[in-house]
Design a protein around this motif. Structure first.
Motif, short mmCIF file in Angstrom:
data_model
loop_
_atom_site.label_atom_id
_atom_site.label_comp_id
_atom_site.label_asym_id
_atom_site.label_seq_id
_atom_site.Cartn_x
_atom_site.Cartn_y
_atom_site.Cartn_z
N ILE A 108 -1.58 13.77 -10.27
CA ILE A 108 -2.81 13.16 -10.82
C ILE A 108 -2.42 12.34 -12.05
N THR A 109 -2.75 11.05 -12.05
CA THR A 109 -2.57 10.28 -13.29
C THR A 109 -3.88 10.40 -14.07
N SER A 110 -3.77 10.49 -15.39
CA SER A 110 -4.95 10.82 -16.19
C SER A 110 -4.88 10.21 -17.58
N SER A 160 3.14 4.61 -22.39
CA SER A 160 2.85 3.27 -21.86
C SER A 160 2.58 3.32 -20.35
N THR A 161 2.06 2.23 -19.83
CA THR A 161 1.80 2.14 -18.39
C THR A 161 3.10 2.20 -17.60
N GLN A 162 4.16 1.54 -18.09
CA GLN A 162 5.45 1.59 -17.38
C GLN A 162 5.97 3.03 -17.34
N ALA A 177 -6.51 8.86 -11.45
CA ALA A 177 -7.70 8.96 -12.29
C ALA A 177 -7.46 8.37 -13.68
N ALA A 178 -6.25 7.88 -13.94
CA ALA A 178 -5.95 7.31 -15.26
C ALA A 178 -6.63 5.96 -15.44
N ALA A 179 -6.77 5.57 -16.70
CA ALA A 179 -7.21 4.21 -17.03
C ALA A 179 -6.05 3.54 -17.76
N PRO A 180 -5.01 3.16 -17.01
CA PRO A 180 -3.85 2.56 -17.68
C PRO A 180 -4.23 1.24 -18.35
N CYS A 181 -3.61 0.98 -19.48
CA CYS A 181 -3.84 -0.30 -20.16
C CYS A 181 -3.28 -1.40 -19.26
N VAL A 219 -12.91 -3.47 -1.82
CA VAL A 219 -11.85 -4.49 -1.87
C VAL A 219 -10.62 -3.91 -2.56
N LYS A 220 -10.87 -3.19 -3.65
CA LYS A 220 -9.77 -2.58 -4.42
C LYS A 220 -9.02 -1.54 -3.59
N MET A 221 -9.78 -0.73 -2.84
CA MET A 221 -9.16 0.30 -2.01
C MET A 221 -8.19 -0.34 -1.01
N THR A 228 0.43 -5.32 -17.02
CA THR A 228 1.31 -4.16 -16.81
C THR A 228 1.36 -3.88 -15.30
N PRO A 229 2.33 -3.07 -14.84
CA PRO A 229 2.35 -2.74 -13.41
C PRO A 229 1.16 -1.87 -13.03
N ASP A 230 0.74 -1.97 -11.78
CA ASP A 230 -0.36 -1.15 -11.27
C ASP A 230 0.22 0.06 -10.53
N ILE A 231 -0.05 1.24 -11.07
CA ILE A 231 0.57 2.47 -10.55
C ILE A 231 0.06 2.79 -9.15
N VAL A 232 -1.27 2.79 -9.00
CA VAL A 232 -1.85 3.13 -7.69
C VAL A 232 -1.39 2.12 -6.63
N ALA A 233 -1.41 0.82 -6.97
CA ALA A 233 -1.01 -0.20 -5.99
C ALA A 233 0.47 -0.06 -5.64
N VAL A 243 -5.43 8.33 -3.51
CA VAL A 243 -6.86 8.17 -3.82
C VAL A 243 -6.96 7.43 -5.14
N GLY A 244 -7.69 6.32 -5.13
CA GLY A 244 -7.87 5.54 -6.35
C GLY A 244 -9.27 5.72 -6.92
N PHE A 245 -9.44 5.29 -8.15
CA PHE A 245 -10.75 5.22 -8.78
C PHE A 245 -11.05 3.74 -9.01
N ALA A 246 -12.30 3.39 -9.05
CA ALA A 246 -12.67 2.00 -9.37
C ALA A 246 -13.80 2.05 -10.38
N LEU A 247 -13.59 1.40 -11.50
CA LEU A 247 -14.64 1.33 -12.52
C LEU A 247 -15.06 -0.12 -12.64
N GLU A 248 -16.28 -0.40 -12.22
CA GLU A 248 -16.78 -1.78 -12.21
C GLU A 248 -18.12 -1.84 -12.92
N THR A 249 -18.48 -3.01 -13.39
CA THR A 249 -19.78 -3.17 -14.03
C THR A 249 -20.74 -3.99 -13.15
O1 C5P Z 1 -8.10 -2.37 -11.08
P1 C5P Z 1 -8.67 -1.17 -11.73
O2 C5P Z 1 -8.06 -0.83 -13.06
O3 C5P Z 1 -10.16 -1.09 -11.78
O4 C5P Z 1 -8.25 0.00 -10.68
C1 C5P Z 1 -8.59 1.30 -10.90
C2 C5P Z 1 -7.60 2.20 -10.18
O5 C5P Z 1 -6.29 1.71 -10.31
C3 C5P Z 1 -7.62 3.59 -10.77
O6 C5P Z 1 -7.29 4.51 -9.75
C4 C5P Z 1 -6.52 3.48 -11.83
O7 C5P Z 1 -5.96 4.74 -12.13
C5 C5P Z 1 -5.52 2.58 -11.12
N1 C5P Z 1 -4.69 1.74 -11.99
C6 C5P Z 1 -3.33 1.98 -12.03
N2 C5P Z 1 -2.52 1.18 -12.81
C7 C5P Z 1 -3.04 0.19 -13.53
C8 C5P Z 1 -4.42 -0.07 -13.49
C9 C5P Z 1 -5.23 0.73 -12.71
O8 C5P Z 1 -2.88 2.92 -11.38
N3 C5P Z 1 -2.23 -0.57 -14.26
#
Ligand code: C5P
Length: 214
Positions: A6-8, A66-68, A87-91, A150-152, A117-122, A135-141
């Motif tokens: 779990i990323t957090s 850091s995200t890296q 579940a993290a909100a990486p910068c 789309v993100k999934m 920064t790199p995207d961990i889930v992707a 399993v990813g999370f998406a926080l949108e407004t």
């Molecule tokens: O693109 P967005 O930040 O909304 O995507 C949310 C998902 O991507 C969450 O699951 C979050 O943990 C993950 N994420 C990530 N690495 C990042 C940015 C988001 O793993 N740099």
């Protein structure tokens, strides 16, 4: 028993030795997910950015900044895991250049040049082996459900949990759990502990049970 990573929490990207970019993520959702997964008998490794919320006893916690660093720790833990919950909100941005000494104010303001920064889930979604799930999370407004789907797909997730910005640093959450074929599996709201139990129930029935019954 599944091995779940779990990323957090948030990550930090330093501009100089004392200043950094971050966000308001508390790590509460990750902690609640860790507890729900442990209660189901799974083993849990949490890769956490700097948070003050405690993680449950029984979870292995790897602290990162850091995200890296979060990506490196998650990649290594995911090698021997069955699934990842992001579940993290990486910068998402970091300065192109980190000043080695504290920057002095000049009275002229400051222009920052930021790169992504790199995207961990992707990254892990693209690399997962047969039998592994993400399993990813998406926080949108806005366009919340559409953007989550789309993100999934873009991040190769097997399920996505869509929530809105009020979830950040809050006690409660209100989420929609969406399967990889776009089926809305359910809407769950309430304290993050209850929401986490509901999310884990969907992960258990859709992603863990089918593999363990093979
Ligand atoms: O693109 P967005 O930040 O909304 O995507 C949310 C998902 O991507 C969450 O699951 C979050 O943990 C993950 N994420 C990530 N690495 C990042 C940015 C988001 O793993 N740099």
């Amino acid at each position: 028993m599944a091995r779940i990573v779990i990323t957090s929490g948030p990550t930090r990207q330093y501009l100089d030795p004392v200043r950094y970019l971050t966000n308001g993520s508390s790590g509460r959702m990750g902690a609640a997910l860790a507890k729900a997964a442990l209660d189901l008998g799974h083993s849990v490794t949490v890769i956490s950015g700097p948070v003050s919320a405690p993680y449950p006893d029984g979870a292995q916690v790897i602290d990162v900044v850091s995200t890296q660093e979060m990506l490196d720790a998650a990649e290594s833990a995911f090698e021997n895991a069955d699934g990842l919950i992001g579940a993290a909100a990486p910068c998402d941005y970091m300065p192109q250049h980190i000043e080695p000494q504290k920057m002095s104010k000049t009275g002229a303001g400051l222009q920052l040049s930021l790169i992504e920064t790199p995207d961990i889930v992707a990254t892990l979604g693209a690399k997962k082996k047969p039998g592994q799930w993400v399993v990813g999370f998406a926080l949108e407004t806005e366009d919340i459900r559409f953007r989550a789907i789309v993100k999934m797909s873009r991040k190769c997730c097997d399920m996505i949990v869509s929530n809105c910005a009020t979830a950040m640093n809050a006690e409660d959450n209100d989420v929609e759990v969406i399967a990889s074929d776009g089926t809305i599996l359910g809407q769950i709201s309430g304290p993050k502990t209850d929401v986490a139990r509901g999310i884990l129930a969907h992960i258990q029935s859709r992603l863990i049970a089918p593999i363990h019954s093979k």
